[in-house]
Design a protein around this motif. Structure first.
Motif, short mmCIF file in Angstrom:
data_model
loop_
_atom_site.label_atom_id
_atom_site.label_comp_id
_atom_site.label_asym_id
_atom_site.label_seq_id
_atom_site.Cartn_x
_atom_site.Cartn_y
_atom_site.Cartn_z
N ARG A 166 0.83 -1.21 0.00
CA ARG A 166 0.00 0.00 0.00
C ARG A 166 0.87 1.26 0.00
N PHE A 167 1.96 1.21 0.78
CA PHE A 167 2.87 2.36 0.79
C PHE A 167 3.45 2.59 -0.60
N ALA A 168 3.88 1.53 -1.26
CA ALA A 168 4.49 1.65 -2.58
C ALA A 168 3.49 2.13 -3.62
N SER A 169 2.24 1.71 -3.49
CA SER A 169 1.23 2.15 -4.46
C SER A 169 0.92 3.63 -4.30
N GLY A 170 1.06 4.15 -3.07
CA GLY A 170 0.85 5.57 -2.83
C GLY A 170 2.02 6.43 -3.26
#
Length: 552
Positions: free
Chosen positions: A375-379
Motif C-alpha cells: 500500500r505504501f508503494a502504491s501511494g
C-alpha cells in the motif's frame, strides 16, 4: 593584538564570507576585549554553533537576547529566544528549551506587530505536534508560520515552515506532495536565500525524509548538494557529520561497504566535536555493514552506541538477533518498533518485519506486513518502494507455497534492484528467484541463479548471506561431493546444513522447508548438534558455526 574595533570588523568580514572558524575567533576576541553589540552577539552565536561550540553559542545568544531587551527591540529578543529553544531541543535539553520558548511566547504579548518572530516560535510547537503523532495539527501550525514568514519576507521562517509542511504531508501518507514541497524549499537553500543554520536544517531534514521513504534518486541528488555546501565551508562542523552519515547510508546501499565504514567513522568524529545529530547515523550504518559482513559482536556494539542518541536502532538490531538465531527476541523488538514508529519511519521497518515473521513461521503476520508495504508503494510508486514491496510479496508467496505466483513479483524486484544498482538486495532477491524455480522443479536454472547470487555476495563480503546460499545448495556449488558427505569436525554433512540455516536466523519450520524435511527431523538434528557441540542454545551453536568456518 588587534583592537576590539578591528577584531569586530574582521569578524564581520569573515562571517559574510562564511569563514566560520575565523569569524568565531575574531568575535570571541572582540567580546573579551570590550563586548559585542546585540547583532554581533547573534553572529558570534551562529559561528559558535556552526563550528561545534554549542555552549558558547547558547551563552552568546542568551546575552544577545538580554541586550535586545535593554534596547527595547522585543521582536529581536523573541527571535533569540526562539533559536535558543530550537538549539537546546536539538542537544537534548528539553526543559531549558521549553523555558526559552515560553519566555518568547510571553514577550510576544508585549508586541503589537511581532512579525517573523511569531512565525519562528510556531515552528518548534509544530515540530512537537509532528513527532507527537498529530501531523494534521502540525501541518496547520506550519502553514500559519509559512504565512507569517512570507508576509514579513523572512526567508528563514518561510523556508523552515515549508520544510515542516513537507514533513507533515509525508507523515499524513501524501509522500509525493511532501517531496514536491521539499524540492521547492531546497531551491531556497541551494541559491543562498536562507541563512546558514536554517539551510543546514533544511538539507539534513530533506535528505533524511527522502531516505525514510526510499526515494534514492532524490536522496542522492540532495546529498551531493549538501556535500558541495559543506565543502564550501571547510570550517563547518555542525551538519557536516550528518552529511557523512547520509553518505554512509548511500554507500552501504550501493555495496561500497568500505566507503560506508569510512563515512560512518567521519560522522562519529564530527558528532563528538559538535554535530550531535550525526551520532545515530554514524553508528547505525556502521552496524549495518558489520551485520551484513557477519561481524555480529561489532555490530551489536555499534547499534548500542547508536541507541545512545535516543533513537531505536531498528530494524538493524532485530535483524542481528535474527541472524544469531534469537527469533523471538527479534520479533519482539521489530514489533515494538513498528508499534512506536510514526508513519514515515514505519515504512523503513516493514521489510525487516516481513523477514523476521517469515523466519518465525508466522506467515499471516508476514502477509499483513507485506500488504502494508504494498500500500505504501502504491501511494508513492518510486523504484525502491516498488522493489521492496515486490520482493516482500514474492517472499511471502513463496513461503505460502505459491512458487509460481511468487516468480513474477520477485523478477520485478530483481530487475528494479539491478536498475537501482543495489547489489546486496539484488543478490538476495535472486536467491528467492532460485528457490522458487527449485520448488517448480527447474533445478538447473535454480542452481545457476544460486551460483550467480553467491558470487555477488562473495564480492561484497556478505558472509551470512553466503552461508545461506551454501546451506541451500551444499558442496555441489563448487562441483564437489554431495552435501551429505562427511565434513571436518563432529557434525555430519546434513547437520552442517541444518546448523548453517539456524545460524542464518531460520526457524525450525523454515529450515524444514529449505531442506525438504519435517520439523520433527530438524528438531532431532538440532538436538544432536547441541549434544555434539556441548552447547545448550541456538545462539551458542550459531557462534560455533561462525568461529569454526562452517558458514563459508
Amino acid at each position: 593584538m588587534a583592537t576590539s574595533k578591528a577584531g569586530l570588523d574582521l569578524g564581520r568580514a569573515a562571517y559574510d564570507d562564511h569563514r566560520w572558524g575565523e569569524a568565531f575567533g575574531h568575535f570571541g576576541d572582540a567580546h573579551r576585549e570590550g563586548g559585542l553589540p546585540a547583532a554581533d552577539l547573534e553572529r558570534f552565536a551562529t559561528t559558535a554553533f556552526l563550528t561545534g561550540h554549542s555552549r558558547v553559542g547558547t551563552d552568546a545568544l542568551a546575552r544577545a537576547h538580554e541586550e535586545y531587551l535593554l534596547t527595547g527591540d522585543v521582536p529581536a529578543a523573541v527571535r533569540c529566544a526562539g533559536w535558543l529553544g530550537i538549539h537546546l531541543l536539538n542537544t537534548g535539553e528539553a526543559a531549558a528549551s521549553s523555558g526559552w520558548l515560553a519566555r518568547g511566547t510571553r514577550l510576544l504579548e508585549e508586541v503589537d506587530e511581532p512579525g517573523a518572530a511569531e512565525g519562528l516560535l510556531l515552528i518548534p510547537a509544530a515540530v512537537a505536534k509532528l513527532y507527537g503523532g498529530d501531523a494534521a495539527e502540525a501541518a496547520a501550525l506550519f502553514g500559519k508560520a509559512y504565512g507569517i514568514g512570507t508576509a514579513s519576507r523572512d526567508r528563514d521562517v518561510a523556508s523552515l515552515a515549508q520544510l515542516g509542511q513537507g514533513q507533515a504531508q509525508v507523515m499524513l501518507g501524501h509522500a509525493a506532495a511532501g517531496l514536491e514541497l521539499f524540492d521547492e524549499v531546497m531551491v531556497a537553500a541551494t541559491t543562498g536565500e536562507v541563512s546558514a543554520i536554517p539551510c543546514g536544517i533544511i538539507y539534513c531534514a530533506t535528505i533524511g525524509t527522502c531516505q525514510a521513504v526510499f526515494d534514492l534518486p532524490r536522496a542522492l541528488e540532495w546529498t551531493m548538494a549538501l556535500d558541495r555546501w559543506c565543502e564550501g565551508q571547510p570550517e563547518l562542523v555542525l551538519f557536516s557529520g550528518q552529511c557523512h552519515a547520509h553518505r554512509a547510508e548511500l554507500y552501504a546501499l550501493r555495496g561500497l561497504w568500505d566507503e560506508a565504514m569510512a563515512a560512518a567513522a567521519k560522522a562519529q568524529e564530527r558528532s563528538a566535536h559538535g554535530d550531535p545529530q550525526a551520532r545515530f547515523g554514524g553508528f547505525y550504518y556502521q552496524g549495518e555493514v558489520q551485520r551484513l559482513r557477519g561481524l555480529f559482536e561489532a555490530a551489536s556494539t555499534s547499534y548500542r552506541a547508536a541507541a545512545d542518541s535516543g533513537f531505536d536502532p531498528q530494524p538493524g538490531m532485530a535483524l542481528l538477533h535474527l541472524a544469531l538465531g534469537e527469533v523471538q527476541l527479534a520479533r519482539r523488538q521489530i514489533n515494538d518498533a513498528v508499534a512506536a514508529a510514526d508513519a514515515t519511519w514505519r515504512s523503513r521497518l516493514l521489510c525487516g518485519l516481513v523477514e523476521i515473521e517469515l523466519a518465525a513461521g508466522d506467515f499471516a503476520a508476514a502477509r499483513s506486513a507485506a500488504d502494508d508495504l504494498g500500500r505504501f508503494a502504491s501511494g508513492y510508486p518510486a523504484p525502491m518502494p516498488r522493489a521492496l514491496a515486490a520482493q516482500a510479496d514474492g517472499a511471502v508467496l513463496l513461503e505460502e507455497g505459491e512458487a509460481a505466483a511468487a516468480l513474477k513479483p520477485l523478477r520485478t524486484a530483481w530487475t528494479l534492484w539491478r536498475t537501482l544498482e543495489i547489489p546486496y538486495e539484488a543478490a538476495r532477491c535472486r536467491m528467492l528467484v532460485a528457490k522458487a524455480r527449485r520448488r517448480l522443479g527447474d533445478e538447473e536454472t535454480a542452481l545457476m541463479d544460486f551460483e550467480a547470487a553467491r558470487k555477488e555476495l562473495e564480492e561484497l563480503g556478505a558472509r551470512p548471506a553466503m552461508a545461506t546460499v551454501d546451506a541451500l545448495i551444499g558442496a555441489n556449488l563448487l562441483g564437489g561431493p554431495a552435501a551429505s558427505a562427511a565434513v571436518p569436525g563432529p557434525l555430519t554433512g546434513r547437520e552442517v546444513e541444518v546448523l548453517r540455516l539456524v545460524a542464518a536466523g531460520k526457524s525450525n519450520r523454515a529450515v524444514a522447508v529449505e531442506l525438504f524435511l519435517s520439523e520433527k527431523t530438524v528438531a532431532r538434528h538440532l538436538s544432536n548438534i547441541f549434544a555434539k557441540l556441548e552447547v545448550t542454545s541456538r545462539v551458542a551453536a550459531s557462534r560455533y558455526a561462525y568461529e569454526h568456518g562452517l558458514m563459508a
